[in-house]
Design a protein around this motif. Structure first.
Motif, PDB file in Angstrom:
ATOM      1  N   ILE A  14       3.300   5.164  -6.167  1.00  0.00           N
ATOM      2  CA  ILE A  14       2.356   4.235  -6.811  1.00  0.00           C
ATOM      3  C   ILE A  14       0.994   4.255  -6.128  1.00  0.00           C
ATOM      4  O   ILE A  14       0.214   3.327  -6.257  1.00  0.00           O
ATOM      5  CB  ILE A  14       2.908   2.789  -6.898  1.00  0.00           C
ATOM      6  N   GLY A  15       0.735   5.310  -5.377  1.00  0.00           N
ATOM      7  CA  GLY A  15      -0.598   5.455  -4.820  1.00  0.00           C
ATOM      8  C   GLY A  15      -0.692   5.435  -3.314  1.00  0.00           C
ATOM      9  O   GLY A  15      -1.769   5.578  -2.765  1.00  0.00           O
ATOM     10  N   ASP A  16       0.430   5.210  -2.633  1.00  0.00           N
ATOM     11  CA  ASP A  16       0.416   5.226  -1.174  1.00  0.00           C
ATOM     12  C   ASP A  16      -0.547   4.165  -0.644  1.00  0.00           C
ATOM     13  O   ASP A  16      -0.961   3.283  -1.374  1.00  0.00           O
ATOM     14  CB  ASP A  16       0.028   6.617  -0.669  1.00  0.00           C
ATOM     15  N   GLY A  17      -0.875   4.189   0.608  1.00  0.00           N
ATOM     16  CA  GLY A  17      -1.805   3.232   1.182  1.00  0.00           C
ATOM     17  C   GLY A  17      -1.113   1.954   1.611  1.00  0.00           C
ATOM     18  O   GLY A  17       0.044   1.968   2.044  1.00  0.00           O
ATOM     19  N   TRP A  18      -1.827   0.838   1.431  1.00  0.00           N
ATOM     20  CA  TRP A  18      -1.381  -0.446   1.970  1.00  0.00           C
ATOM     21  C   TRP A  18      -1.573  -1.580   0.977  1.00  0.00           C
ATOM     22  O   TRP A  18      -2.501  -1.564   0.180  1.00  0.00           O
ATOM     23  CB  TRP A  18      -2.165  -0.760   3.246  1.00  0.00           C
TER      24      TRP A  18
END
Length: 93
Positions: A14-18
């Motif tokens: 779903i887009g990685d990151g935080w």
């Protein structure tokens, strides 16, 4: 009124990151998403070529890889985390 925050990793699909969750007295009061944006390979190579050998070694270590693309991803992930952290700290003050 007590303000805190939580930062959780987002799944890669779903887009990685935080994901930042802002809490007020333990209840969710807002937040945001700090994804790793798709990176232009040219931009990644420009970044890599501008690094000193020491910084290259640092980001390769952080990525646990010998590939510059993995180092760039580790850098982008750290950058996204720092943005979430700064917003959370601003909220908590």
């Amino acid at each position: 009124m007590k303000r805190t925050y939580e930062i959780h990793a987002r799944p890669a699909d779903i887009g990685d990151g935080w994901k930042l969750t802002l809490l007020e007295d333990g209840q969710e009061a807002g937040g945001g998403v700090f994804p790793i944006l798709d990176d232009d390979p040219h931009q990644g190579m420009t970044w890599w070529n501008a690094l000193t050998e020491e910084r290259r070694a640092h980001w390769l270590m952080m990525s646990a890889s010998a590939m510059p693309a993995a180092a760039r991803r580790a850098y982008l992930l750290a950058h996204a985390y720092n943005e979430a952290f700064e917003e959370g700290e601003s909220w908590a003050m």
